[in-house]
Design a protein around this motif. Structure first.
Motif, short mmCIF file in Angstrom:
data_model
loop_
_atom_site.label_atom_id
_atom_site.label_comp_id
_atom_site.label_asym_id
_atom_site.label_seq_id
_atom_site.Cartn_x
_atom_site.Cartn_y
_atom_site.Cartn_z
N CYS A 246 0.44 -0.10 -3.46
CA CYS A 246 -0.36 -1.26 -3.04
C CYS A 246 0.34 -2.56 -3.45
CB CYS A 246 -1.75 -1.21 -3.68
SG CYS A 246 -2.78 0.16 -3.10
N LYS A 247 0.13 -3.57 -2.65
CA LYS A 247 0.70 -4.88 -2.93
C LYS A 247 -0.35 -5.96 -2.73
CE LYS A 247 5.47 -3.70 -1.60
NZ LYS A 247 6.06 -3.88 -2.94
N SER B 25 -2.56 -8.46 2.26
CA SER B 25 -2.41 -7.47 1.20
C SER B 25 -2.63 -6.06 1.76
CB SER B 25 -3.38 -7.76 0.05
OG SER B 25 -3.01 -8.97 -0.60
N THR B 26 -2.38 -5.06 0.94
CA THR B 26 -2.48 -3.66 1.39
C THR B 26 -3.89 -3.32 1.85
OG1 THR B 26 -0.74 -3.01 -0.15
CG2 THR B 26 -2.15 -1.26 0.71
N HIS B 27 -3.97 -2.70 3.01
CA HIS B 27 -5.25 -2.27 3.56
C HIS B 27 -5.49 -0.80 3.22
CE1 HIS B 27 -6.18 -5.66 6.54
NE2 HIS B 27 -5.14 -6.06 5.83
N LYS C 62 -1.39 5.60 -2.55
CA LYS C 62 -0.24 4.99 -1.89
C LYS C 62 0.10 3.70 -2.61
CE LYS C 62 -2.88 2.56 1.75
NZ LYS C 62 -3.14 2.52 3.21
N GLU D 72 4.91 -11.12 -2.53
CA GLU D 72 4.02 -10.02 -2.84
C GLU D 72 4.28 -9.54 -4.26
OE1 GLU D 72 3.47 -7.71 1.43
OE2 GLU D 72 5.20 -7.23 0.17
N ASP E 280 3.57 -5.95 -6.67
CA ASP E 280 3.09 -4.57 -6.73
C ASP E 280 1.81 -4.52 -7.56
OD1 ASP E 280 5.24 -3.61 -5.25
OD2 ASP E 280 6.46 -3.25 -7.03
#
Length: 308
Positions: free
Chosen positions: A24-25, A80-82, A22, A12, A14
């Motif tokens: 995220c990745k 990935s970040t939701h 928030k 992952e 950043d």
């Protein structure tokens, strides 16, 4: 043909996103060896919000042509970040956001000075937008089953819909008019179109099913930017077009589509007309996903182009 699995790394990076509120990745995976000295291929999946799974056959280019292959899930989907709280937020989910994510990944991997890109469907639109900026490290561009004008996409989809059985057409139109596109009846009718023009492999491959599952698990990006289906576009991309900017793409470009593709020749034509260094290949037995429908031929065409 069956191919051995290439060496694989998952990780992952950043991704700082203004307005996300928030951390995220971006999740990514590398097939093959980035240190081999061979120019890597970055793969951009479709949707928006469709996850990388259905383009996974592209990983075999690491076996057939020794090309390092990079895939990632774009923000909001897959690994990935939701951000489901951003459903419907058209000011947040923009092309610029995903271009920034791509740039962030290129820099993280240290390949920003030398790479190729293949973008499939929406990923091709994103890749073309990236190429329009004339990044110094982009060497070759592949636009697979893609679109430069969403208005033209809708026109082509409407033409294809008129060839569906009348009861299917009536069901689609009724639910679109009533705002009930989440109904089982609409999904069943939608599948008739998908089986003809999106993926003709029956039964669907697991990679395709995994992508469909990802959209159903979190449709935030897909519903906000695209809409309920491949052919009923109600999202923020509805009127998006880069036709007038395509002449700014200066790298050699390969166009791909299928004989039965929802990305019809009409849809692909602006790329061919406007990009100076361009080649076009059509897959005779494919619709929208030749990497699934004609995997061997797809690898031969793409790998051969990148190695030429």
């Amino acid at each position: 043909m069956t191919y051995p699995e290439p060496p694989t790394i998952e990780a992952e990076v950043d991704f700082k996103v203004e307005g996300a509120r928030k951390p995220c990745k971006t999740w990514y995976t590398i097939f093959g060896d980035l240190k081999s000295g061979v120019r890597p291929l970055v793969c951009l999946h479709g949707g928006p919000g469709a996850a990388h799974n259905y383009i996974r056959p592209m990983r075999f280019l690491a076996i057939t042509h020794s090309i390092p292959v990079i895939m990632y899930d774009q923000l909001g989907v897959g690994n990935s970040t939701h951000l489901p709280e951003k459903m419907g937020d058209g000011k947040f989910w923009t092309v610029s956001l995903f271009l920034a994510e791509l740039d962030n990944l290129l820099k993280h991997l240290g390949i920003q000075d030398d790479y190729d890109i293949i973008g499939q469907s929406w990923g091709g639109l994103l890749g073309a937008c990236h190429a329009i900026t004339q990044p110094k490290g982009l060497h070759r561009l592949i636009l697979a089953n893609s679109v430069a004008s969403m208005t033209m996409w809708v026109e082509a989809a409407n033409s294809l819909r008129r060839d569906l059985p009348k009861d299917v057409q009536d069901t689609l139109l009724a639910h679109e008019t009533d705002g009930t596109t989440d109904s089982p009846e609409y999904e069943t009718a939608m599948e008739v179109f998908y089986r003809k023009h999106v993926c003709r492999v029956n039964p669907y491959p697991k990679d395709w099913e995994d992508t469909e599952a990802a959209i159903k698990a979190d449709g935030t990006v897909y519903l906000t930017m695209n809409g309920p289906s491949e052919f009923f576009i109600t999202g923020t991309l509805k009127d998006f077009s880069i036709v007038d900017e395509l002449h700014k793409i200066v790298v050699p470009t390969l166009l791909l589509n299928g004989k039965y593709d929802e990305a019809t020749d009409y849809v692909m034509q602006p790329f061919f007309d406007k990009i100076e260094k361009v080649k076009w290949v059509r897959f005779a037995e494919s619709s929208h996903t030749p990497q699934l429908e004609e995997t061997d031929e797809f690898l031969r065409v793409v790998g051969g182009y990148l190695k030429a």
